[in-house]
Design an enzyme around this catalytic site. Structure first.
Site, PDB file in Angstrom:
ATOM      1  N   HIS A 206       0.788  -1.239   0.000  1.00  0.00           N
ATOM      2  CA  HIS A 206       0.000   0.000   0.000  1.00  0.00           C
ATOM      3  C   HIS A 206       0.815   1.282   0.000  1.00  0.00           C
ATOM      4  O   HIS A 206       0.252   2.366  -0.141  1.00  0.00           O
ATOM      5  CB  HIS A 206      -0.937   0.041   1.217  1.00  0.00           C
ATOM      6  CG  HIS A 206      -0.238   0.439   2.480  1.00  0.00           C
ATOM      7  ND1 HIS A 206       0.575  -0.398   3.174  1.00  0.00           N
ATOM      8  CD2 HIS A 206      -0.212   1.618   3.152  1.00  0.00           C
ATOM      9  CE1 HIS A 206       1.060   0.223   4.234  1.00  0.00           C
ATOM     10  NE2 HIS A 206       0.607   1.449   4.239  1.00  0.00           N
TER      11      HIS A 206
HETATM   12  C1  UD1 Z   1      -2.211   6.345   4.850  1.00  0.00           C
HETATM   13  C2  UD1 Z   1      -0.919   6.945   5.413  1.00  0.00           C
HETATM   14  C3  UD1 Z   1       0.157   5.895   5.464  1.00  0.00           C
HETATM   15  C4  UD1 Z   1      -0.311   4.674   6.236  1.00  0.00           C
HETATM   16  C5  UD1 Z   1      -1.612   4.164   5.614  1.00  0.00           C
HETATM   17  C6  UD1 Z   1      -2.140   3.014   6.430  1.00  0.00           C
HETATM   18  C7  UD1 Z   1      -0.467   9.321   4.938  1.00  0.00           C
HETATM   19  C8  UD1 Z   1       0.361  10.254   4.091  1.00  0.00           C
HETATM   20  N1  UD1 Z   1      -0.393   8.034   4.592  1.00  0.00           N
HETATM   21  O1  UD1 Z   1      -2.008   6.015   3.483  1.00  0.00           O
HETATM   22  O2  UD1 Z   1       1.295   6.434   6.142  1.00  0.00           O
HETATM   23  O3  UD1 Z   1       0.679   3.673   6.133  1.00  0.00           O
HETATM   24  O4  UD1 Z   1      -2.589   5.210   5.607  1.00  0.00           O
HETATM   25  O5  UD1 Z   1      -3.057   2.266   5.680  1.00  0.00           O
HETATM   26  O6  UD1 Z   1      -1.124   9.760   5.857  1.00  0.00           O
HETATM   27  N2  UD1 Z   1      -9.374   5.058   0.437  1.00  0.00           N
HETATM   28  C9  UD1 Z   1     -10.599   4.441   0.293  1.00  0.00           C
HETATM   29  N3  UD1 Z   1     -11.221   4.021   1.438  1.00  0.00           N
HETATM   30  C10 UD1 Z   1     -10.687   4.174   2.684  1.00  0.00           C
HETATM   31  C11 UD1 Z   1      -9.422   4.787   2.795  1.00  0.00           C
HETATM   32  C12 UD1 Z   1      -8.781   5.229   1.656  1.00  0.00           C
HETATM   33  O7  UD1 Z   1     -11.114   4.286  -0.797  1.00  0.00           O
HETATM   34  O8  UD1 Z   1     -11.330   3.773   3.670  1.00  0.00           O
HETATM   35  C13 UD1 Z   1      -8.693   5.559  -0.766  1.00  0.00           C
HETATM   36  C14 UD1 Z   1      -8.578   7.077  -0.722  1.00  0.00           C
HETATM   37  O9  UD1 Z   1      -9.676   7.696  -1.266  1.00  0.00           O
HETATM   38  C15 UD1 Z   1      -7.324   7.328  -1.530  1.00  0.00           C
HETATM   39  C16 UD1 Z   1      -6.498   6.068  -1.317  1.00  0.00           C
HETATM   40  O10 UD1 Z   1      -7.366   5.065  -0.813  1.00  0.00           O
HETATM   41  O11 UD1 Z   1      -7.621   7.420  -2.889  1.00  0.00           O
HETATM   42  C17 UD1 Z   1      -5.361   6.301  -0.379  1.00  0.00           C
HETATM   43  O12 UD1 Z   1      -5.850   6.705   0.888  1.00  0.00           O
HETATM   44  P1  UD1 Z   1      -5.098   7.820   1.779  1.00  0.00           P
HETATM   45  O13 UD1 Z   1      -5.916   8.065   2.966  1.00  0.00           O
HETATM   46  O14 UD1 Z   1      -4.722   8.988   0.916  1.00  0.00           O
HETATM   47  O15 UD1 Z   1      -3.711   7.236   2.181  1.00  0.00           O
HETATM   48  P2  UD1 Z   1      -3.208   5.761   2.465  1.00  0.00           P
HETATM   49  O16 UD1 Z   1      -2.577   5.239   1.235  1.00  0.00           O
HETATM   50  O17 UD1 Z   1      -4.306   4.971   3.072  1.00  0.00           O
HETATM   51  N1  UDP Z   2      -4.260  -4.837   8.674  1.00  0.00           N
HETATM   52  C1  UDP Z   2      -5.559  -5.310   8.812  1.00  0.00           C
HETATM   53  N2  UDP Z   2      -6.229  -5.711   7.681  1.00  0.00           N
HETATM   54  C2  UDP Z   2      -5.666  -5.677   6.437  1.00  0.00           C
HETATM   55  C3  UDP Z   2      -4.323  -5.204   6.322  1.00  0.00           C
HETATM   56  C4  UDP Z   2      -3.655  -4.769   7.461  1.00  0.00           C
HETATM   57  O1  UDP Z   2      -6.087  -5.368   9.921  1.00  0.00           O
HETATM   58  O2  UDP Z   2      -6.336  -6.043   5.466  1.00  0.00           O
HETATM   59  C5  UDP Z   2      -3.560  -4.379   9.883  1.00  0.00           C
HETATM   60  C6  UDP Z   2      -2.217  -5.017  10.117  1.00  0.00           C
HETATM   61  O3  UDP Z   2      -2.357  -6.224  10.823  1.00  0.00           O
HETATM   62  C7  UDP Z   2      -1.481  -3.954  10.913  1.00  0.00           C
HETATM   63  C8  UDP Z   2      -2.035  -2.663  10.363  1.00  0.00           C
HETATM   64  O4  UDP Z   2      -3.266  -2.997   9.724  1.00  0.00           O
HETATM   65  O5  UDP Z   2      -1.795  -4.023  12.286  1.00  0.00           O
HETATM   66  C9  UDP Z   2      -1.071  -2.092   9.383  1.00  0.00           C
HETATM   67  O6  UDP Z   2      -1.656  -1.093   8.661  1.00  0.00           O
HETATM   68  P1  UDP Z   2      -1.122  -0.611   7.250  1.00  0.00           P
HETATM   69  O7  UDP Z   2      -0.341  -1.696   6.606  1.00  0.00           O
HETATM   70  O8  UDP Z   2      -2.305  -0.073   6.535  1.00  0.00           O
HETATM   71  O9  UDP Z   2      -0.199   0.628   7.626  1.00  0.00           O
HETATM   72  P2  UDP Z   2       1.301   0.838   8.120  1.00  0.00           P
HETATM   73  O10 UDP Z   2       1.568  -0.054   9.289  1.00  0.00           O
HETATM   74  O11 UDP Z   2       2.213   0.562   6.962  1.00  0.00           O
HETATM   75  O12 UDP Z   2       1.349   2.291   8.465  1.00  0.00           O
END
Ligand code: UD1
Ligand code: UDP
Length: 364
Positions: A206
């Site tokens: 991701h």
């Molecule tokens: C964010 C964090 C990242 C963290 C990750 C955990 C920042 C800069 N990044 O990245 O550090 O590791 O979360 O997962 O804060 N979206 C959906 N549904 C949701 C959530 C997101 O469709 O419930 C879509 C958003 O519309 C967007 C994309 O996914 O297009 C990315 O989501 P965004 O919240 O921008 O950042 P993450 O990649 O989730």
């Molecule tokens: N996780 C989850 N469901 C998923 C993928 C990840 O519950 O489908 C959990 C995972 O076990 C961990 C956390 O989400 O505890 C990690 O989140 P993510 O990888 O989104 O973010 P990061 O740790 O890189 O910031």
């Protein structure tokens, strides 16, 4: 003592689950939980509140889905209004997302003390949005909760005053311990997917630097596709990655051999992690959880903040630029074992965080 916690993204819900429980068990302590709304799909947000017994947020700003500057700007404005109304004794921020930084910027300007959980992590890669968020948040914070010795050393090297920094361990480890038995009891995911233990590879992707670079995205999914022809590869798909695959026209191809799932809840994820033969990920949290369950891990990045996992042999980095290199790292890593060490504390990081908040608050 009144603590306002700022959360918004999946890994923050998991951390907040254990810290909220400890806060609510402490005397004379009140938590106000603010959800920024960054992650909003049920399987990225609500499921964690339900499964992990996280209290219902007191405030939900509903700010998600936009681009970085737009989101951060809106959050700064909205969090400030809540801080002015609530005037908490602490603002508690987690990790390195945009809302971590927004909460910290607001609090520091209003002279409200900031405590940062997961302080001192560094990738030394300034192209990562998370790296900028962490450095700025650490330098604005009054109390820095470092999860590891390496994080502590990073903070000291940057000249942050020693009296602001405490090594408490990692709250993700607290969560891993607390929910592991629950996962075994409640999760049915292995049966649903017809996966015998140790028969499959679990993968997650991701990070923006992987999903938003078509060359990297292709290399990663090509490698996983090749491996999936030999051993099941299960991949709960983050919405960012789904969007990226779709817009690159790669989604259908990606699902041909890899078993793509919707994002799963934490209990199912822990179950999938515990029983995997190998984990392949670019997630910070998942790298550590692999180690908690003593499953070898390949990290799809050129560097990691969790260097101790590489040093102790549990984790191997695979620069995500070539499918051949990724595939080779995966095949070499199956059944690899690292050193038997303790890296992330004693499972009581959340209680220590609450004790320090109380102590620093009463010492003024
Ligand atoms: C964010 C964090 C990242 C963290 C990750 C955990 C920042 C800069 N990044 O990245 O550090 O590791 O979360 O997962 O804060 N979206 C959906 N549904 C949701 C959530 C997101 O469709 O419930 C879509 C958003 O519309 C967007 C994309 O996914 O297009 C990315 O989501 P965004 O919240 O921008 O950042 P993450 O990649 O989730
Ligand atoms: N996780 C989850 N469901 C998923 C993928 C990840 O519950 O489908 C959990 C995972 O076990 C961990 C956390 O989400 O505890 C990690 O989140 P993510 O990888 O989104 O973010 P990061 O740790 O890189 O910031």
């Amino acid at each position: 003592m009144k603590v306002l916690s700022v959360v918004g993204a999946r890994p923050q819900f998991i951390k907040a689950a254990v810290v909220s429980r400890a806060l609510r068990a402490a005397p004379d302590t009140r938590e106000i939980l603010l959800h920024t709304g960054q992650h909003y799909d049920d399987n990225m947000s609500q499921i964690f509140f339900d499964e992990l017994d996280i209290p219902r947020p007191d405030v939900n700003l509903g700010i998600g889905g936009g681009i970085h500057g737009q989101n951060t700007g809106r959050m700064i404005e909205a969090i400030e209004a809540v801080l002015l109304a609530e005037r908490p004794n602490w603002v508690l921020v987690y990790g390195d997302t945009d809302r971590t930084l927004a909460g910290a910027l607001d609090a520091v300007k209003l002279h409200i003390p900031i405590a940062h959980v997961k302080a001192g992590l560094r990738s030394f890669n300034r192209r990562m949005p998370e790296e900028i968020n962490r450095v700025l948040t650490d330098h604005a914070a009054d109390l820095l909760f470092a999860p590891t010795e390496t994080a502590l050393a990073n903070l000291k090297r940057e000249g942050l005053p020693a009296e602001r920094i405490v090594l408490v361990g990692d709250v993700m480890y607290d969560a891993g311990l607390y929910y592991s038995a629950k996962a075994t009891k409640h999760s049915r995911i292995l049966a649903t997917l017809d996966l015998p233990p140790r028969s499959y590879i679990l993968a997650t992707v991701h990070r923006a630097e992987n999903t938003d670079d078509p060359r990297r995205l292709r290399a990663i999914f090509q490698a996983l596709d090749q491996v999936a022809r030999e051993m099941p590869v299960v991949l709960p798909l983050h919405p960012r990655t789904e969007k990226a695959l779709r817009s690159a026209g790669m989604l259908e191809e990606a699902g041909r051999h890899i078993r793509l799932l919707e994002p799963v809840g934490y209990l199912d994820m822990v179950m999938l992690e515990k029983n995997a033969r190998l984990i392949v990920t670019d997630s910070g949290g998942v790298q550590k959880e692999a180690f908690f369950h003593r499953v070898p891990c390949v990290t799809l990045r050129t560097e990691t903040e969790w260097v101790e996992l590489v040093e102790t042999g549990w984790n191997v980095l695979a620069p995500p630029t070539s499918a051949a290199v990724i595939r080779q790292r995966i095949l070499e890593s199956i059944d690899r074992r690292g050193n038997e060490v303790s890296l992330y504390g004693d499972g009581r990081a959340a209680q220590k965080i609450v004790s320090y908040l109380r102590e620093f608050h009463s010492n003024g």
